[in-house]
Design a protein around this motif. Structure first.
Motif, PDB file in Angstrom:
ATOM      1  N   ILE A 242      -7.164  -7.725  14.254  1.00  0.00           N
ATOM      2  CA  ILE A 242      -6.482  -8.627  13.407  1.00  0.00           C
ATOM      3  C   ILE A 242      -6.113  -7.928  12.157  1.00  0.00           C
ATOM      4  O   ILE A 242      -7.284  -7.743  11.496  1.00  0.00           O
ATOM      5  N   GLU A 243      -4.863  -7.816  12.100  1.00  0.00           N
ATOM      6  CA  GLU A 243      -4.296  -7.478  10.886  1.00  0.00           C
ATOM      7  C   GLU A 243      -4.849  -8.424   9.789  1.00  0.00           C
ATOM      8  O   GLU A 243      -4.504  -9.395   9.512  1.00  0.00           O
ATOM      9  N   GLU A 244      -5.545  -7.764   8.859  1.00  0.00           N
ATOM     10  CA  GLU A 244      -6.049  -8.476   7.485  1.00  0.00           C
ATOM     11  C   GLU A 244      -5.330  -7.504   6.390  1.00  0.00           C
ATOM     12  O   GLU A 244      -5.736  -6.521   6.245  1.00  0.00           O
ATOM     13  N   ARG A 245      -4.511  -8.103   5.504  1.00  0.00           N
ATOM     14  CA  ARG A 245      -3.824  -7.526   4.459  1.00  0.00           C
ATOM     15  C   ARG A 245      -4.638  -6.467   3.722  1.00  0.00           C
ATOM     16  O   ARG A 245      -5.939  -6.830   3.210  1.00  0.00           O
ATOM     17  N   GLN A 246      -4.534  -5.051   3.739  1.00  0.00           N
ATOM     18  CA  GLN A 246      -5.286  -3.924   3.156  1.00  0.00           C
ATOM     19  C   GLN A 246      -4.080  -3.412   2.218  1.00  0.00           C
ATOM     20  O   GLN A 246      -3.051  -2.908   2.769  1.00  0.00           O
TER      21      GLN A 246
ATOM     22  N   SER B 230      -2.234   9.122   5.417  1.00  0.00           N
ATOM     23  CA  SER B 230      -0.841   8.644   6.058  1.00  0.00           C
ATOM     24  C   SER B 230       0.228   9.749   5.335  1.00  0.00           C
ATOM     25  O   SER B 230       1.478   9.879   5.724  1.00  0.00           O
ATOM     26  N   ALA B 231      -0.182  10.126   4.173  1.00  0.00           N
ATOM     27  CA  ALA B 231       0.898  11.231   3.496  1.00  0.00           C
ATOM     28  C   ALA B 231       0.348  12.502   3.449  1.00  0.00           C
ATOM     29  O   ALA B 231       0.847  13.416   2.776  1.00  0.00           O
ATOM     30  N   GLY B 232      -0.537  12.900   4.619  1.00  0.00           N
ATOM     31  CA  GLY B 232      -0.888  14.083   4.601  1.00  0.00           C
ATOM     32  C   GLY B 232      -1.893  14.816   3.559  1.00  0.00           C
ATOM     33  O   GLY B 232      -2.067  16.071   3.590  1.00  0.00           O
ATOM     34  N   LEU B 233      -2.649  13.779   3.093  1.00  0.00           N
ATOM     35  CA  LEU B 233      -3.431  14.047   1.971  1.00  0.00           C
ATOM     36  C   LEU B 233      -4.925  13.783   2.615  1.00  0.00           C
ATOM     37  O   LEU B 233      -4.986  13.120   3.519  1.00  0.00           O
TER      38      LEU B 233
ATOM     39  N   GLU C 206       0.826  -0.551   0.829  1.00  0.00           N
ATOM     40  CA  GLU C 206       0.440  -1.659   1.940  1.00  0.00           C
ATOM     41  C   GLU C 206       0.163  -0.945   2.911  1.00  0.00           C
ATOM     42  O   GLU C 206       1.000  -0.384   4.097  1.00  0.00           O
ATOM     43  N   LEU C 207      -1.030  -1.112   3.348  1.00  0.00           N
ATOM     44  CA  LEU C 207      -1.595  -0.337   4.542  1.00  0.00           C
ATOM     45  C   LEU C 207      -1.186  -0.851   5.574  1.00  0.00           C
ATOM     46  O   LEU C 207      -0.765  -0.006   6.831  1.00  0.00           O
TER      47      LEU C 207
ATOM     48  N   ARG D 183      -1.933   2.692  13.622  1.00  0.00           N
ATOM     49  CA  ARG D 183      -2.976   1.998  13.277  1.00  0.00           C
ATOM     50  C   ARG D 183      -4.133   2.665  12.846  1.00  0.00           C
ATOM     51  O   ARG D 183      -5.179   2.225  12.345  1.00  0.00           O
ATOM     52  N   ARG D 184      -4.415   3.823  13.177  1.00  0.00           N
ATOM     53  CA  ARG D 184      -5.601   4.846  12.737  1.00  0.00           C
ATOM     54  C   ARG D 184      -5.539   4.963  11.142  1.00  0.00           C
ATOM     55  O   ARG D 184      -6.786   5.038  10.608  1.00  0.00           O
ATOM     56  N   PHE D 185      -4.431   4.754  10.447  1.00  0.00           N
ATOM     57  CA  PHE D 185      -4.444   4.499   9.038  1.00  0.00           C
ATOM     58  C   PHE D 185      -5.140   3.413   8.511  1.00  0.00           C
ATOM     59  O   PHE D 185      -5.385   3.152   7.439  1.00  0.00           O
ATOM     60  N   ARG D 186      -5.175   2.253   9.245  1.00  0.00           N
ATOM     61  CA  ARG D 186      -5.788   1.190   8.900  1.00  0.00           C
ATOM     62  C   ARG D 186      -7.198   0.864   9.480  1.00  0.00           C
ATOM     63  O   ARG D 186      -7.725  -0.257   9.599  1.00  0.00           O
ATOM     64  N   VAL D 187      -7.665   1.762  10.168  1.00  0.00           N
ATOM     65  CA  VAL D 187      -8.902   1.694  10.518  1.00  0.00           C
ATOM     66  C   VAL D 187     -10.172   1.398   9.529  1.00  0.00           C
ATOM     67  O   VAL D 187     -10.109   2.339   8.688  1.00  0.00           O
TER      68      VAL D 187
END
Length: 347
Positions: free
Chosen positions: A92-96, A143-146, A201-202, A208-212
């Motif tokens: 469930i997408e919950e704002r991150q 997500s930015a390669g860092l 805004e994640l 999706r893996r960036f929002r785990v």
């Protein structure tokens, strides 16, 4: 497999203050209705009196407990040796978001390089708040390669502060840190009160893996003992959750009302934290994708020192109860018309 002929007098459930089928079913009183004819009381751990072990929300050291909540405590309990089984996962997408001070001009995940990132510290048996911050920043940076090594992690003692994210937002206001990770409905309201601005805004990141994180994916767990002794009770409990998720698909306004009560946030906070269509996403499954994402979370939590021992996510999961529950839910799709109690089903 051991089966006990004596039914438990009480089934317990616990959930986090987020969108869950358990919360929907509890609000509609369908869980208590399901087991009333068995003489089994169904009680919420959150609403129970001093006789209840509130810490079981984290430890799961209560054999008759169903838990639908964050994956950090669930993985931690299993890692410590508690005999639980994973019987469902939701996404469930919950704002991150990553917040920065107003007027800072910091925008985008790449801009986090070299910044001071707030990492709260609580004296909890399992500091899931700290884990969430680390994983939130980690996802944004990756997500930015860092990596986290490209920023400065700043410990923020949080025990003396009241309210979610209060310590971190106070540190941001004082200028002690440059960025804060927050999520959920109360976080939306807190950010608005402090005037903090969104840098990342994640939810808008492409993978999706960036929002785990703690709530993505969110597990449903049950104690192994209950599953072995009374598999039919587990199946029926899950079937009620599936019916509740089905009901929610046609009741967005009611789901928003229930979410407001569950989260303690106002309508604006709920609307800001949860995407339109959240009421369509409450169904659990044990898909390969969700299990894989939970395995990524397990690996990251272990690397950060939150898990004392590895957890084999695939071995932890038991898909049989959800399969049987889905069959029950198809047979009796109307949650307001619960059938006579069923005996234990074959596994």
């Amino acid at each position: 497999m051991t089966r006990s002929a004596v039914l438990p007098s009480t089934l317990w459930f616990t959930r986090c203050p987020v969108p869950t089928a358990t919360g929907i079913a509890a609000d509609r009183r369908w869980l208590s209705d399901e087991f009333a004819s068995d003489g089994i009381a169904v009680r919420s751990l959150q609403d129970a009196g001093p006789d209840a072990d509130r810490g079981a929300h984290f430890t799961h050291a209560l054999p008759g407990l169903f838990r639908e909540g964050g994956n950090v405590p669930a993985l931690w309990a299993r890692s410590r040796g508690e005999q639980t089984r994973l019987i469902g996962l939701t996404w469930i997408e919950e704002r991150q978001v990553v917040l920065v001070a107003p007027g800072s001009g910091i925008t985008g995940a790449g801009a986090l390089r070299g910044l001071r990132l707030a990492v709260p510290s609580h004296t909890l048996a399992i500091d899931f708040w700290r884990a969430m911050a680390l994983r939130g920043f980690q996802g944004a940076l990756e997500s930015a390669g860092l990596t986290l090594d490209d920023a400065a992690l700043v410990d923020v003692p949080a025990d003396a502060h009241h309210g979610q994210w209060a310590a971190e937002l106070d540190a941001l206001r004082r200028g002690d840190v440059d960025a804060v990770y927050v999520k959920g409905a109360l976080a939306v309201e807190a950010a608005r009160k402090t005037g903090a601005e969104v840098a990342v805004e994640l939810d808008q990141l492409p993978e999706r893996r960036f929002r785990v994180n703690n709530g993505t994916p969110r597990p449903i767990t049950v104690h192994q003992q209950l599953l072995e002794d009374h598999p039919g009770l587990v199946d029926r409990f899950l079937a009620v959750l599936l019916r509740a998720a089905d009901w929610a698909t046609g009741e967005p306004a009611e789901v928003d009302r229930i979410l407001g009560a569950e989260t303690g946030a106002g309508a604006d906070g709920v609307a800001g934290a949860y995407r339109p269509g959240t009421h369509l996403t409450l169904h659990p499954d044990l898909s390969a994708e969700r299990l894989g994402l939970l395995a990524e979370q397990e690996s990251a939590l272990r690397a950060h020192g939150f898990l004392p021992e590895p957890v084999d996510v695939a071995a932890w999961a038991d898909p049989a109860p959800l399969r049987r529950a889905a069959a029950l839910a198809r047979l009796h799709p109307d949650p307001t018309s619960i059938p006579e109690p069923l005996g234990p089903l074959s596994p």
